[in-house]
Scaffold this motif. Structure first.
Motif, PDB file in Angstrom:
ATOM      1  N   LEU A 193       0.862  -1.178   0.000  1.00 24.81           N
ATOM      2  CA  LEU A 193       0.000   0.000   0.000  1.00 24.81           C
ATOM      3  C   LEU A 193       0.898   1.227   0.000  1.00 24.81           C
ATOM      4  CD1 LEU A 193      -3.073   0.461   2.369  1.00 24.81           C
ATOM      5  CD2 LEU A 193      -1.519   2.347   1.915  1.00 24.81           C
ATOM      6  N   THR A 194       0.586   2.211  -0.828  1.00 26.38           N
ATOM      7  CA  THR A 194       1.391   3.426  -0.871  1.00 26.38           C
ATOM      8  C   THR A 194       0.527   4.657  -0.617  1.00 26.38           C
ATOM      9  OG1 THR A 194       1.137   3.793  -3.265  1.00 26.38           O
ATOM     10  CG2 THR A 194       2.995   2.418  -2.532  1.00 26.38           C
ATOM     11  N   GLU A 195       1.147   5.648   0.000  1.00 24.43           N
ATOM     12  CA  GLU A 195       0.521   6.959   0.157  1.00 24.43           C
ATOM     13  C   GLU A 195       1.572   8.004  -0.197  1.00 24.43           C
ATOM     14  OE1 GLU A 195      -1.299   9.769   3.675  1.00 24.43           O
ATOM     15  OE2 GLU A 195      -1.850   7.646   3.670  1.00 24.43           O
ATOM     16  N   THR A 196       1.231   8.852  -1.146  1.00 27.40           N
ATOM     17  CA  THR A 196       2.176   9.837  -1.665  1.00 27.40           C
ATOM     18  C   THR A 196       1.786  11.228  -1.194  1.00 27.40           C
ATOM     19  OG1 THR A 196       2.534   8.480  -3.636  1.00 27.40           O
ATOM     20  CG2 THR A 196       3.210  10.781  -3.755  1.00 27.40           C
ATOM     21  N   TRP A 197       2.766  11.936  -0.594  1.00 27.53           N
ATOM     22  CA  TRP A 197       2.541  13.277  -0.065  1.00 27.53           C
ATOM     23  C   TRP A 197       3.172  14.324  -0.970  1.00 27.53           C
ATOM     24  CZ3 TRP A 197       3.718  13.299   5.931  1.00 27.53           C
ATOM     25  CH2 TRP A 197       2.820  12.445   6.578  1.00 27.53           C
ATOM     26  N   ASP A 198       2.441  15.414  -1.161  1.00 24.01           N
ATOM     27  CA  ASP A 198       2.981  16.593  -1.829  1.00 24.01           C
ATOM     28  C   ASP A 198       2.535  17.813  -1.030  1.00 24.01           C
ATOM     29  OD1 ASP A 198       4.487  17.866  -3.809  1.00 24.01           O
ATOM     30  OD2 ASP A 198       2.785  18.089  -5.155  1.00 24.01           O
ATOM     31  N   ALA A 199       2.576  18.974  -1.603  1.00 21.06           N
ATOM     32  CA  ALA A 199       2.168  20.194  -0.916  1.00 21.06           C
ATOM     33  C   ALA A 199       0.650  20.333  -0.962  1.00 21.06           C
ATOM     34  CB  ALA A 199       2.820  21.405  -1.564  1.00 21.06           C
ATOM     35  N   GLY A 200      -0.009  20.080   0.169  1.00 21.05           N
ATOM     36  CA  GLY A 200      -1.443  20.253   0.274  1.00 21.05           C
ATOM     37  C   GLY A 200      -2.270  19.211  -0.447  1.00 21.05           C
ATOM     38  N   LYS A 201      -1.636  18.144  -0.904  1.00 21.68           N
ATOM     39  CA  LYS A 201      -2.386  17.081  -1.568  1.00 21.68           C
ATOM     40  C   LYS A 201      -1.642  15.761  -1.408  1.00 21.68           C
ATOM     41  CE  LYS A 201      -0.377  18.173  -6.107  1.00 21.68           C
ATOM     42  NZ  LYS A 201      -0.653  18.544  -7.507  1.00 21.68           N
ATOM     43  N   ARG A 202      -2.382  14.683  -1.502  1.00 22.82           N
ATOM     44  CA  ARG A 202      -1.785  13.347  -1.397  1.00 22.82           C
ATOM     45  C   ARG A 202      -2.691  12.335  -2.082  1.00 22.82           C
ATOM     46  NH1 ARG A 202      -3.537  11.645   4.617  1.00 22.82           N
ATOM     47  NH2 ARG A 202      -4.826  13.462   5.048  1.00 22.82           N
ATOM     48  N   LEU A 203      -2.130  11.156  -2.336  1.00 20.96           N
ATOM     49  CA  LEU A 203      -2.868  10.126  -3.050  1.00 20.96           C
ATOM     50  C   LEU A 203      -2.392   8.754  -2.596  1.00 20.96           C
ATOM     51  CD1 LEU A 203      -3.969  10.216  -6.711  1.00 20.96           C
ATOM     52  CD2 LEU A 203      -2.877   8.146  -5.851  1.00 20.96           C
ATOM     53  N   GLY A 204      -3.349   7.857  -2.351  1.00 20.91           N
ATOM     54  CA  GLY A 204      -3.022   6.508  -1.913  1.00 20.91           C
ATOM     55  C   GLY A 204      -3.469   5.468  -2.909  1.00 20.91           C
ATOM     56  N   LEU A 205      -2.718   4.369  -2.994  1.00 17.68           N
ATOM     57  CA  LEU A 205      -3.020   3.262  -3.902  1.00 17.68           C
ATOM     58  C   LEU A 205      -2.946   1.935  -3.144  1.00 17.68           C
ATOM     59  CD1 LEU A 205      -0.722   4.147  -6.956  1.00 17.68           C
ATOM     60  CD2 LEU A 205      -3.153   4.675  -6.718  1.00 17.68           C
ATOM     61  N   ALA A 206      -3.925   1.061  -3.409  1.00 18.17           N
ATOM     62  CA  ALA A 206      -3.898  -0.276  -2.826  1.00 18.17           C
ATOM     63  C   ALA A 206      -4.645  -1.229  -3.734  1.00 18.17           C
ATOM     64  CB  ALA A 206      -4.522  -0.281  -1.440  1.00 18.17           C
ATOM     65  N   ALA A 207      -4.046  -2.374  -3.995  1.00 16.48           N
ATOM     66  CA  ALA A 207      -4.731  -3.407  -4.776  1.00 16.48           C
ATOM     67  C   ALA A 207      -5.811  -4.056  -3.918  1.00 16.48           C
ATOM     68  CB  ALA A 207      -3.737  -4.463  -5.232  1.00 16.48           C
ATOM     69  N   GLY A 210      -9.776  -9.070  -7.367  1.00 15.19           N
ATOM     70  CA  GLY A 210     -10.468  -8.831  -8.628  1.00 15.19           C
ATOM     71  C   GLY A 210      -9.678  -8.003  -9.610  1.00 15.19           C
ATOM     72  N   GLU A 211      -8.345  -7.979  -9.441  1.00 16.86           N
ATOM     73  CA  GLU A 211      -7.489  -7.197 -10.347  1.00 16.86           C
ATOM     74  C   GLU A 211      -7.947  -5.746 -10.422  1.00 16.86           C
ATOM     75  OE1 GLU A 211      -4.728  -8.469 -12.427  1.00 16.86           O
ATOM     76  OE2 GLU A 211      -4.892  -9.918 -10.799  1.00 16.86           O
ATOM     77  N   GLN A 212      -8.132  -5.149  -9.235  1.00 22.62           N
ATOM     78  CA  GLN A 212      -8.567  -3.768  -9.151  1.00 22.62           C
ATOM     79  C   GLN A 212      -7.657  -2.994  -8.209  1.00 22.62           C
ATOM     80  OE1 GLN A 212     -13.256  -3.551  -9.262  1.00 22.62           O
ATOM     81  NE2 GLN A 212     -12.643  -5.171  -7.860  1.00 22.62           N
ATOM     82  N   VAL A 213      -7.709  -1.661  -8.320  1.00 22.72           N
ATOM     83  CA  VAL A 213      -6.947  -0.793  -7.435  1.00 22.72           C
ATOM     84  C   VAL A 213      -7.910   0.189  -6.769  1.00 22.72           C
ATOM     85  CG1 VAL A 213      -5.153   0.979  -7.261  1.00 22.72           C
ATOM     86  CG2 VAL A 213      -4.866  -0.946  -8.843  1.00 22.72           C
ATOM     87  N   TYR A 214      -7.867   0.209  -5.449  1.00 19.44           N
ATOM     88  CA  TYR A 214      -8.582   1.236  -4.698  1.00 19.44           C
ATOM     89  C   TYR A 214      -7.648   2.425  -4.549  1.00 19.44           C
ATOM     90  CZ  TYR A 214      -9.803   3.788  -0.446  1.00 19.44           C
ATOM     91  OH  TYR A 214     -10.047   4.792   0.470  1.00 19.44           O
ATOM     92  N   TRP A 215      -8.147   3.621  -4.855  1.00 19.43           N
ATOM     93  CA  TRP A 215      -7.323   4.806  -4.672  1.00 19.43           C
ATOM     94  C   TRP A 215      -8.119   5.925  -4.012  1.00 19.43           C
ATOM     95  CZ3 TRP A 215      -8.903   9.320  -6.985  1.00 19.43           C
ATOM     96  CH2 TRP A 215      -9.700   9.228  -8.122  1.00 19.43           C
ATOM     97  N   PHE A 216      -7.408   6.789  -3.310  1.00 21.15           N
ATOM     98  CA  PHE A 216      -8.015   7.992  -2.742  1.00 21.15           C
ATOM     99  C   PHE A 216      -7.093   9.171  -3.040  1.00 21.15           C
ATOM    100  CE2 PHE A 216      -5.352   6.331   0.686  1.00 21.15           C
ATOM    101  CZ  PHE A 216      -4.665   7.466   1.109  1.00 21.15           C
ATOM    102  N   ALA A 217      -7.674  10.327  -3.215  1.00 17.32           N
ATOM    103  CA  ALA A 217      -6.922  11.546  -3.488  1.00 17.32           C
ATOM    104  C   ALA A 217      -7.472  12.658  -2.617  1.00 17.32           C
ATOM    105  CB  ALA A 217      -7.027  11.927  -4.964  1.00 17.32           C
ATOM    106  N   CYS A 218      -6.585  13.437  -1.995  1.00 21.86           N
ATOM    107  CA  CYS A 218      -6.998  14.494  -1.069  1.00 21.86           C
ATOM    108  C   CYS A 218      -6.364  15.820  -1.469  1.00 21.86           C
ATOM    109  CB  CYS A 218      -6.549  14.177   0.357  1.00 21.86           C
ATOM    110  SG  CYS A 218      -7.028  12.556   0.967  1.00 21.86           S
ATOM    111  N   CYS A 219      -7.074  16.897  -1.197  1.00 15.30           N
ATOM    112  CA  CYS A 219      -6.483  18.232  -1.326  1.00 15.30           C
ATOM    113  C   CYS A 219      -7.117  19.138  -0.280  1.00 15.30           C
ATOM    114  CB  CYS A 219      -6.648  18.798  -2.733  1.00 15.30           C
ATOM    115  SG  CYS A 219      -8.272  19.449  -3.113  1.00 15.30           S
ATOM    116  N   ASN A 220      -6.409  20.197   0.067  1.00 13.63           N
ATOM    117  CA  ASN A 220      -6.902  21.128   1.068  1.00 13.63           C
ATOM    118  C   ASN A 220      -8.152  21.846   0.574  1.00 13.63           C
ATOM    119  OD1 ASN A 220      -4.823  20.449   2.766  1.00 13.63           O
ATOM    120  ND2 ASN A 220      -3.573  22.245   2.312  1.00 13.63           N
ATOM    121  N   ALA A 221      -8.985  22.261   1.523  1.00 13.03           N
ATOM    122  CA  ALA A 221     -10.212  22.985   1.207  1.00 13.03           C
ATOM    123  C   ALA A 221     -10.467  24.006   2.306  1.00 13.03           C
ATOM    124  CB  ALA A 221     -11.393  22.030   1.080  1.00 13.03           C
TER     125      ALA A 221
END
Length: 387
Positions: A193-207, A210-221
């Motif tokens: 499982l990975t979670e990538t950080w940048d400035a005010g945003k990030r994104l995670g990936l996990a298999a 069923g040969e699928q990837v769950y992902w989430f993406a965040c940004c400040n609000a």
């Protein structure tokens, strides 16, 4: 004993299984018109998996889950800032320490082990209680009387707001998109499982299975329900995260546009108690936390296991006092840690972010392991099943 459960989500279904093990009569009232496999993915850590085991739900849940051996925190270029070796935790604990699965798969697993009446299309709007009964009122005007109520109706719980009118939801100042992408990109390990950080945003990936990837993406609000964010689709997210390492662009590119789920991130300011008379709050209704530590579903499952064990060993009033004693402090600690994680992860000043990354990279692995042990390594009493 008869119990009414408000909400057929993770907390409600898990709690129903616990009460049925005790031989209680249970009915669930759910506001949705029908039970559907909604949502995207979620993770369950060792604490949740242990709770599922004492409830007899472990095998059904992990049958459609992806075991995770490693969590890597990355920078935008894909360099590793920090690693958590979940394989090591699994070996030490003697059981899986993290899995990822579709929320719908978890719902199906819980329903497969449960046979209770579930009344759909029943939105609870108020609750009032005295020493002998609880009266629940629903949006259609119907009322239900109960001697014991489990409020599992989520962060916007009508039961909580009726009985704890001073409770407040708190905006975490960031928003999130979630989805499932088809196909596993080359080089993406299913057990990582990975979670990538940048400035005010990030994104995670996990298999997930069923040969699928769950992902989430965040940004400040800056505000809840920002119209500029509510209309963002997959193509806009591809542009927002276009400078992220592989396989982020490929995963986003394989995401069906109509599968995107958008939510502002909220939690609940700490409550002094999760009980009031013969009403007990579980899951997000009691202690919604930000998703940053991946403990929202886990805490709900813990609640169900602890409550069932206590009710099997003590009179109801004593069990509820002990439930508060065991759950309130733990939930508050995890909520505070999740808030802190979110603040650090969502730092947006481009001058501070590189410093943050250096500091994160310098944290000793043993220190992080001790912090995780405090969350994951807890024991649950067995639930006394009725004869």
């Amino acid at each position: 004993m008869r119990a009414v459960i408000i909400g057929a989500g993770i907390a409600g279904l898990t709690a129903a299984k616990g009460l049925r093990l005790l031989g209680w009569e249970v009915e669930i009232y759910e506001q949705a018109p029908e039970l559907k496999a909604l949502g995207a993915g979620l993770s369950l850590s060792a604490n949740a998996l242990r709770a599922l085991r004492v409830l007899g739900l472990y095998d059904a849940v992990i049958a459609d889950a992806q075991p995770i051996d490693r969590l890597d925190l990355l920078n935008r270029q894909g360099a590793v800032l920090q690693t958590t070796d979940f394989a090591q935790f699994s070996a030490r604990y003697g059981h899986l320490s993290m899995v990822v699965l579709h929320r719908g798969a978890l719902q199906r697993a819980l329903l497969s082990e449960l046979s209770v009446p579930i009344h759909t299309g029943m939105e609870c709007v108020t609750a009032c209680e005295d020493e002998k009964r609880v009266v629940l009122t629903f949006a259609g005007g119907e009322t239900v009387e109960a001697e014991f109520v489990l409020a599992c109706d989520g962060i916007h719980s009508a039961v909580r707001k009726s009985l704890f009118p001073d409770s407040r939801e708190h905006f975490a100042k960031y928003t999130c998109w979630r989805a499932i992408s088809s196909g596993l990109p080359r080089g993406l390990s299913p057990t990582r499982l990975t979670e990538t950080w940048d400035a005010g945003k990030r994104l995670g990936l996990a298999a997930i299975p069923g040969e699928q990837v769950y992902w989430f993406a965040c940004c400040n609000a800056d505000a809840i329900a920002d119209p500029a964010l509510s209309h963002i689709g997959v193509s806009e997210l591809q542009a927002m995260f276009s400078d992220f390492h592989d396989p982020v662009p490929e995963v986003l590119g394989k995401t069906p546009p109509d599968s995107l789920i958008w939510t502002d991130i909220l939690d609940i300011d700490p409550l002094p108690s999760f009980t009031r008379g013969r009403v007990v709050l579980l899951g997000d209704a009691a202690h919604a936390v930000t998703p940053d530590l991946g403990q929202g579903a886990g805490l709900a499952i813990e609640d169900a296991a602890v409550l069932a064990a206590l009710l099997g060993n003590h009179p109801v009033n004593d069990a509820l006092r002990e439930y508060d004693a065991r759950r309130v402090g733990r939930a508050h600690k995890i909520a505070a840690a999740s808030r802190l994680y979110a603040k650090v992860a969502q730092w947006h000043n481009p001058l501070i972010v590189p410093i943050r990354n250096v500091l994160v990279r310098s944290i000793p692995e043993r220190f992080m392991d001790r912090q995780l042990d405090a969350v994951l390594d807890i024991a649950f009493e067995p639930v006394k099943a009725a004869a």
